[in-house]
Design a protein around this motif. Sequence first.
Motif, PDB file in Angstrom:
ATOM      1  N   TRP A 252       0.823  -1.221   0.000  1.00 37.25           N
ATOM      2  CA  TRP A 252       0.000   0.000   0.000  1.00 37.25           C
ATOM      3  C   TRP A 252       0.852   1.263   0.000  1.00 37.25           C
ATOM      4  CZ3 TRP A 252       0.783   3.384   3.971  1.00 37.25           C
ATOM      5  CH2 TRP A 252       1.388   2.884   5.128  1.00 37.25           C
ATOM      6  N   ASP A 253       2.101   1.155   0.497  1.00 45.03           N
ATOM      7  CA  ASP A 253       2.971   2.338   0.587  1.00 45.03           C
ATOM      8  C   ASP A 253       3.976   2.406  -0.571  1.00 45.03           C
ATOM      9  OD1 ASP A 253       4.396   0.111   1.364  1.00 45.03           O
ATOM     10  OD2 ASP A 253       5.342   1.074   3.111  1.00 45.03           O
ATOM     11  N   ALA A 254       3.719   1.635  -1.619  1.00 44.81           N
ATOM     12  CA  ALA A 254       4.647   1.649  -2.771  1.00 44.81           C
ATOM     13  C   ALA A 254       4.597   3.003  -3.478  1.00 44.81           C
ATOM     14  CB  ALA A 254       4.271   0.534  -3.749  1.00 44.81           C
ATOM     15  N   LEU A 255       5.777   3.481  -3.880  1.00 42.24           N
ATOM     16  CA  LEU A 255       5.856   4.773  -4.566  1.00 42.24           C
ATOM     17  C   LEU A 255       6.929   4.701  -5.643  1.00 42.24           C
ATOM     18  CD1 LEU A 255       5.134   7.812  -4.836  1.00 42.24           C
ATOM     19  CD2 LEU A 255       6.929   8.262  -3.132  1.00 42.24           C
ATOM     20  N   ASN A 256       6.550   5.016  -6.870  1.00 41.56           N
ATOM     21  CA  ASN A 256       7.514   5.059  -7.959  1.00 41.56           C
ATOM     22  C   ASN A 256       8.200   6.423  -7.932  1.00 41.56           C
ATOM     23  OD1 ASN A 256       8.786   5.418 -10.528  1.00 41.56           O
ATOM     24  ND2 ASN A 256       7.488   3.793 -11.363  1.00 41.56           N
ATOM     25  N   PRO A 257       9.481   6.469  -7.582  1.00 46.72           N
ATOM     26  CA  PRO A 257      10.153   7.772  -7.427  1.00 46.72           C
ATOM     27  C   PRO A 257      10.276   8.561  -8.722  1.00 46.72           C
ATOM     28  CG  PRO A 257      11.729   5.976  -7.296  1.00 46.72           C
ATOM     29  CD  PRO A 257      10.377   5.346  -7.312  1.00 46.72           C
TER      30      PRO A 257
ATOM     31  N   SER B 118       8.050   8.402 -11.508  1.00 47.99           N
ATOM     32  CA  SER B 118       6.765   8.847 -12.061  1.00 47.99           C
ATOM     33  C   SER B 118       5.811   9.418 -11.015  1.00 47.99           C
ATOM     34  CB  SER B 118       6.061   7.676 -12.771  1.00 47.99           C
ATOM     35  OG  SER B 118       5.672   6.680 -11.825  1.00 47.99           O
ATOM     36  N   GLY B 119       6.001   8.985  -9.763  1.00 43.80           N
ATOM     37  CA  GLY B 119       5.070   9.426  -8.718  1.00 43.80           C
ATOM     38  C   GLY B 119       3.868   8.517  -8.571  1.00 43.80           C
ATOM     39  N   ALA B 120       3.824   7.392  -9.320  1.00 43.08           N
ATOM     40  CA  ALA B 120       2.720   6.435  -9.186  1.00 43.08           C
ATOM     41  C   ALA B 120       2.697   5.898  -7.756  1.00 43.08           C
ATOM     42  CB  ALA B 120       2.893   5.311 -10.191  1.00 43.08           C
ATOM     43  N   THR B 121       1.490   5.723  -7.221  1.00 38.80           N
ATOM     44  CA  THR B 121       1.340   5.470  -5.785  1.00 38.80           C
ATOM     45  C   THR B 121       0.446   4.274  -5.508  1.00 38.80           C
ATOM     46  OG1 THR B 121       1.571   7.840  -5.344  1.00 38.80           O
ATOM     47  CG2 THR B 121       0.585   6.506  -3.599  1.00 38.80           C
ATOM     48  N   GLY B 122       0.800   3.567  -4.430  1.00 40.89           N
ATOM     49  CA  GLY B 122      -0.078   2.548  -3.873  1.00 40.89           C
ATOM     50  C   GLY B 122      -0.088   1.231  -4.616  1.00 40.89           C
ATOM     51  N   ILE B 123      -0.944   0.339  -4.187  1.00 41.75           N
ATOM     52  CA  ILE B 123      -1.036  -1.004  -4.768  1.00 41.75           C
ATOM     53  C   ILE B 123      -1.309  -0.955  -6.267  1.00 41.75           C
ATOM     54  CG2 ILE B 123      -2.391  -3.145  -4.750  1.00 41.75           C
ATOM     55  CD1 ILE B 123      -2.729  -2.761  -1.727  1.00 41.75           C
ATOM     56  N   PRO B 124      -2.280  -0.145  -6.730  1.00 38.59           N
ATOM     57  CA  PRO B 124      -2.550  -0.137  -8.174  1.00 38.59           C
ATOM     58  C   PRO B 124      -1.655   0.823  -8.944  1.00 38.59           C
ATOM     59  CG  PRO B 124      -4.183   1.198  -7.066  1.00 38.59           C
ATOM     60  CD  PRO B 124      -3.304   0.624  -5.984  1.00 38.59           C
TER      61      PRO B 124
ATOM     62  N   GLN C 237      -4.090   7.366   0.955  1.00 35.47           N
ATOM     63  CA  GLN C 237      -2.641   7.267   1.130  1.00 35.47           C
ATOM     64  C   GLN C 237      -2.228   6.126   2.060  1.00 35.47           C
ATOM     65  OE1 GLN C 237      -2.286  11.533   2.260  1.00 35.47           O
ATOM     66  NE2 GLN C 237      -0.636  11.602   0.721  1.00 35.47           N
ATOM     67  N   THR C 238      -3.153   5.693   2.939  1.00 38.61           N
ATOM     68  CA  THR C 238      -2.778   4.701   3.959  1.00 38.61           C
ATOM     69  C   THR C 238      -3.681   3.469   4.002  1.00 38.61           C
ATOM     70  OG1 THR C 238      -4.117   5.887   5.600  1.00 38.61           O
ATOM     71  CG2 THR C 238      -1.775   6.466   5.462  1.00 38.61           C
ATOM     72  N   ASN C 239      -4.797   3.510   3.323  1.00 39.91           N
ATOM     73  CA  ASN C 239      -5.754   2.405   3.431  1.00 39.91           C
ATOM     74  C   ASN C 239      -5.705   1.513   2.185  1.00 39.91           C
ATOM     75  OD1 ASN C 239      -7.901   0.670   3.823  1.00 39.91           O
ATOM     76  ND2 ASN C 239      -9.326   2.274   4.471  1.00 39.91           N
ATOM     77  N   PRO C 240      -5.239   0.281   2.320  1.00 40.52           N
ATOM     78  CA  PRO C 240      -5.180  -0.624   1.173  1.00 40.52           C
ATOM     79  C   PRO C 240      -6.552  -0.880   0.555  1.00 40.52           C
ATOM     80  CG  PRO C 240      -3.859  -1.483   2.977  1.00 40.52           C
ATOM     81  CD  PRO C 240      -4.639  -0.338   3.517  1.00 40.52           C
ATOM     82  N   ALA C 241      -7.606  -0.913   1.370  1.00 43.09           N
ATOM     83  CA  ALA C 241      -8.950  -1.175   0.845  1.00 43.09           C
ATOM     84  C   ALA C 241      -9.390  -0.068  -0.101  1.00 43.09           C
ATOM     85  CB  ALA C 241      -9.951  -1.312   1.993  1.00 43.09           C
ATOM     86  N   THR C 242      -9.081   1.168   0.237  1.00 48.42           N
ATOM     87  CA  THR C 242      -9.428   2.302  -0.634  1.00 48.42           C
ATOM     88  C   THR C 242      -8.661   2.206  -1.947  1.00 48.42           C
ATOM     89  OG1 THR C 242      -9.889   3.719   1.269  1.00 48.42           O
ATOM     90  CG2 THR C 242      -9.455   4.813  -0.818  1.00 48.42           C
ATOM     91  N   GLN C 243      -7.372   1.867  -1.875  1.00 49.17           N
ATOM     92  CA  GLN C 243      -6.551   1.745  -3.093  1.00 49.17           C
ATOM     93  C   GLN C 243      -7.063   0.613  -3.984  1.00 49.17           C
ATOM     94  OE1 GLN C 243      -2.475   1.289  -1.839  1.00 49.17           O
ATOM     95  NE2 GLN C 243      -2.387   3.331  -0.883  1.00 49.17           N
TER      96      GLN C 243
END
Length: 261
Positions: free
Chosen positions: A198-203, A205-211, A227-233
């Motif tokens: 859930w905290d993955a970040l592509n430095p 491109s700025g792509a964020t989160g699980i998806p 930013q912090t909830n895997p269910a929301t992502q």
Amino acid sequence: MPLNTVQISDRVPSRTRPGLIITGAVLALGAMLGTGATIQASAAEFEERIAAGEKAADKLKASLRDEKIDAVVEQRLAEEAQLAIESATPVIAAADGKTDASALAASVASLAQHEVLEPVEVVSLVGSVEATIPAVPAAVAEADRLAAERAAQAAAALATPAGAQAHAREVMAQRYGWGADQASCLVNLWQKESGWRWDALNPSSGATGIPQSLPGSKMATHGADWQTNPATQISWGLDYIKRAYGTPCAAWGKSQAVGWY
């Protein structure tokens, strides 16, 4: 003068006339009042009538006093019933879906009919409501505590890659009707994108989160806690796949072909 023409006053000495007058007065009074016994009987009857009147007056006063007391008691009971109802109503509402407040609700419903109940019934119901009210918020608080504990446990499990995958399988089946084949494609897709973190970040491109949403703020449409909830992502990511590709396998095919989806 002939004898039959002689006046009585001439035949009775003058000294006896006052006695005759007094005697006549006594006889007249006797005729009006009767004998001494009759006078005494009349006085006794009069006293009895007075006593009976006083008794009736006392009885009337007592009746009026009792009616006044009854009115005060009824007013007091009505006030107590209303206070109990007002105190219990929000408690019952707060218990909805969290704990059983049916007994309290039944007592309140009965109290609403207090005008047709016996005073002893009203007193009993008010006492029951007052005794039950404290237990309901305590049960609600315990239910909230358990719910928060379960939510924390679920969040902790969801924060792991395995937990996130299990949640994604559940959501995609319930919301989109996707089965195991699509779940397999999704697992491969997001493993490649973020490792299901859930905290993955592509430095770069700025792509964020699980998806790997780009930018990550797009996921705010499914929750402010993106930013912090895997269910929301996951919710946002599945919705995006449905809109852009139709299925996870189609998105996975695109990713395999060009390196992104």
